[in-house]
Design a protein around this motif. Structure first.
Motif, mmCIF file in Angstrom:
data_model
loop_
_atom_site.group_PDB
_atom_site.id
_atom_site.type_symbol
_atom_site.label_atom_id
_atom_site.label_comp_id
_atom_site.label_asym_id
_atom_site.label_seq_id
_atom_site.Cartn_x
_atom_site.Cartn_y
_atom_site.Cartn_z
ATOM 1 N N HIS A 1 1.201 -14.807 9.934
ATOM 2 C CA HIS A 1 0.806 -13.870 8.880
ATOM 3 C C HIS A 1 2.023 -13.101 8.367
ATOM 4 N N ARG A 2 2.143 -13.016 7.037
ATOM 5 C CA ARG A 2 3.222 -12.256 6.409
ATOM 6 C C ARG A 2 2.641 -11.335 5.338
ATOM 7 N N MET A 3 3.338 -10.235 5.069
ATOM 8 C CA MET A 3 2.923 -9.263 4.067
ATOM 9 C C MET A 3 4.095 -8.924 3.150
ATOM 10 N N ILE A 4 3.790 -8.631 1.903
ATOM 11 C CA ILE A 4 4.796 -8.198 0.933
ATOM 12 C C ILE A 4 4.734 -6.691 0.793
ATOM 13 N N ARG A 5 5.908 -6.035 0.881
ATOM 14 C CA ARG A 5 5.978 -4.578 0.756
ATOM 15 C C ARG A 5 5.971 -4.171 -0.715
ATOM 16 N N LEU A 6 5.087 -3.246 -1.055
ATOM 17 C CA LEU A 6 4.960 -2.772 -2.431
ATOM 18 C C LEU A 6 5.155 -1.265 -2.496
ATOM 19 N N ASN A 7 5.664 -0.811 -3.625
ATOM 20 C CA ASN A 7 5.775 0.625 -3.895
ATOM 21 C C ASN A 7 4.691 0.985 -4.905
ATOM 22 N N LEU A 8 3.671 1.713 -4.453
ATOM 23 C CA LEU A 8 2.607 2.171 -5.339
ATOM 24 C C LEU A 8 2.563 3.685 -5.279
ATOM 25 N N LEU A 9 2.977 4.316 -6.351
ATOM 26 C CA LEU A 9 3.018 5.784 -6.459
ATOM 27 C C LEU A 9 3.864 6.392 -5.342
ATOM 28 N N GLU A 10 5.018 5.766 -5.108
ATOM 29 C CA GLU A 10 5.989 6.257 -4.123
ATOM 30 C C GLU A 10 5.457 6.210 -2.687
ATOM 31 N N LYS A 11 4.435 5.411 -2.457
ATOM 32 C CA LYS A 11 3.924 5.165 -1.109
ATOM 33 C C LYS A 11 4.018 3.674 -0.821
ATOM 34 N N GLN A 12 4.212 3.335 0.463
ATOM 35 C CA GLN A 12 4.297 1.916 0.799
ATOM 36 C C GLN A 12 2.911 1.333 1.018
ATOM 37 N N TRP A 13 2.637 0.304 0.254
ATOM 38 C CA TRP A 13 1.436 -0.503 0.409
ATOM 39 C C TRP A 13 1.885 -1.939 0.650
ATOM 40 N N LEU A 14 0.942 -2.784 0.991
ATOM 41 C CA LEU A 14 1.288 -4.159 1.324
ATOM 42 C C LEU A 14 0.350 -5.124 0.622
ATOM 43 N N LEU A 15 0.895 -6.291 0.308
ATOM 44 C CA LEU A 15 0.135 -7.354 -0.344
ATOM 45 C C LEU A 15 0.018 -8.535 0.606
ATOM 46 N N GLN A 16 -1.194 -9.017 0.778
ATOM 47 C CA GLN A 16 -1.416 -10.236 1.548
ATOM 48 C C GLN A 16 -2.544 -11.003 0.876
#
Length: 493
Positions: free
Chosen positions: A193-208
């Motif tokens: 399993h891998r996740m992509i790090r995202l910046n959403l409103l200056e908070k870290q979220w992840l995409l899978q």
């Protein structure tokens, strides 16, 4: 034979661009170690088998050799570990993703989706077992899926899960700690399993991606922090921020209350993807304007549930208009149509939001929800009612809201029995289908044939799902319901 299968798996992995040819020996040695083999014999590598089939045979070998038990969870864990030998570390996957993103966001998501499928994290072989079809309605074509992709656990796995030491790591199935986690009895394998790090409103979220995708590029966007789901103006802003970064994707959130919410309310997350649901293509029933938001166009969507669609070329006004509607709806009651905002201090009103980019416009769909119950409807007044529970009893979550039914595996056999009942081949069906089956037999007796009975039952199943959506609508599509919806729209000005 095991050496054949290992080499064939290596060849498939190289062809799928999971690894470079220079990494072949390294990956092979990792697999040999898992299989407790100390050497490798050159062998014939010709095979038409795909990665999932080769994996199954290698896992079977591990069971035969006593390396793992012949138990579902242990086999899943071992299979995931094998595929992890081919996948780069998260930092490398993220680097490749964002290198592609700078060229084109669509190329980046296509890369990650293919990686997730080729690594067997998305188990396409199982997903192809699902029964999928469309049913035409006055609201467009609804998607029907009978979910056969998730195998049932055997009794030994269930017993081992009961006996296993309890742990809260990871806290839930969505937590970032699942990335690379081997799994355990009762918790799915996630080595691959891998996740992509995202910046959403200056908070870290992840995409899978969802391991059991229900539509094209079915993704999950999740908070790095294990925090409860909460629908707020920030939710709208974050959804639209995601769409701004990935304009070829829609994204939406389940509601944040029991009954009308999703299955995991303990971890803030959204679902999205590259798919046009019937609701997204639905026409406006009527339009309206909000005086305080002149740059926002409003409409009520022609849909069995109660949907307000906001459109604007700018994100800011859309968020503000959405916030105004959310605040108004949370406190709105209309007893003439059975809507009460609260029982004491317990809130009932919330929203299921969905965001997308439609040409030059951003769109924010706000689906009005209410989770009140009654003696007549203990599962929810605005929830699938008793007459459709034999087909759909579960919550109407985000995916169903948009027009895709995810129905239980039991229906594959049960609907076949209903078909035979209509044809007069059997007198028995499951008790909870009996009344429905009798009505279908009476209604179709003059036109039903062995060649069309399956299509007829599929269509009637789709009608049951449509009825479930109508049950979940807070303002019904009849004259009384439309008048009630209009009163709420007028209250927004």
């Amino acid at each position: 034979m095991i050496y054949d299968r290992i080499q064939q798996l290596m060849n498939r992995a190289i062809a799928a661009q999971l690894i470079e040819p220079e990494d072949e020996i390294y990956a092979r040695n990792q697999i040999l170690s898992l299989l407790q083999l100390v050497d490798f014999k050159e062998c014939d590598t010709e095979s038409n088998l795909e990665i999932p089939d080769l994996l199954e045979q290698i896992v079977d070998y591990a069971c035969e050799q006593g390396i793992i038990g012949d138990i579902f969870d242990q086999k899943e864990i071992f299979s995931s570990k094998i595929m992890n030998c081919f996948i780069a570390r998260p930092s490398t996957v993220n680097q490749i993703f964002f290198d592609k993103y700078t060229q084109n966001p669509k190329e980046a998501t296509e890369y990650f989706y293919e990686l997730s499928k080729n690594s067997n994290y998305i188990q396409m072989k199982r997903i192809r077992n699902n029964i999928e079809y469309k049913v035409s309605t006055e609201y467009g074509e609804l998607d029907i899926t009978i979910n056969l992709s998730k195998p049932e656990k055997d009794p030994r796995s269930i017993e081992l899960e009961r006996a296993a030491e309890k742990t809260d790591y990871p806290k839930c199935l969505l937590c970032v700690e699942n990335e690379g986690y081997a799994g355990r009895i009762g918790h799915p394998a996630r080595s691959n399993h891998r996740m992509i790090r995202l910046n959403l409103l200056e908070k870290q979220w992840l995409l899978q991606y969802s391991p059991y995708v229900y539509y094209n590029e079915h993704c999950i966007v999740l908070s790095e922090q294990h925090t409860d789901m909460k629908i707020s103006p920030v939710t709208f802003q974050r959804l639209l921020s995601f769409v701004e970064q990935f304009p070829h994707y829609f994204v939406g959130s389940n509601a944040d209350l029991p009954i009308v919410g999703g299955s995991i309310l303990s971890h803030d997350h959204y679902q999205g993807g590259n798919y046009d649901f019937a609701m997204a293509k639905a026409e406006d029933d009527w339009t309206f304007s909000l005086e305080q938001f002149p740059n926002v166009r409003g409409s009520v969507v022609k849909w069995p549930m109660s949907v307000i669609r906001l459109r604007s070329e700018e994100i800011g006004p859309l968020v503000e208009a959405g916030a105004h509607i959310l605040s108004s709806w949370r406190n709105y009651s209309d007893e003439t149509v059975g809507i009460f905002a609260k029982t004491g201090d317990v809130p009932h009103n919330t929203i299921t939001p969905i965001a997308r980019k439609n040409q030059e416009f951003y769109e924010l769909d706000l689906v009005l929800r209410n989770n009140r119950t009654s003696e007549e409807h203990p599962f929810g007044i605005f929830h699938p009612h008793q007459d459709v529970h034999h087909i759909k009893k579960e919550n109407i979550g985000l995916i169903e809201v948009m027009g895709l039914a995810v129905l239980p595996a039991r229906l594959k056999a049960e609907l076949s029995e209903v078909e035979n009942f209509i044809l007069g081949k059997t007198d028995s069906v499951v008790e909870y289908h009996l009344e429905w089956a009798k009505s279908l037999k009476a209604g179709y007796q003059s036109v039903v044939t062995p060649s069309n009975v399956e299509a007829l039952v599929k269509e009637e199943t789709g009608k049951k799902f449509l009825k479930a959506l109508e049950d979940a609508g807070v303002f019904k599509t009849n004259q009384e319901g439309k008048a009630g919806f209009n009163r709420f729209i007028l209250s927004l000005s």
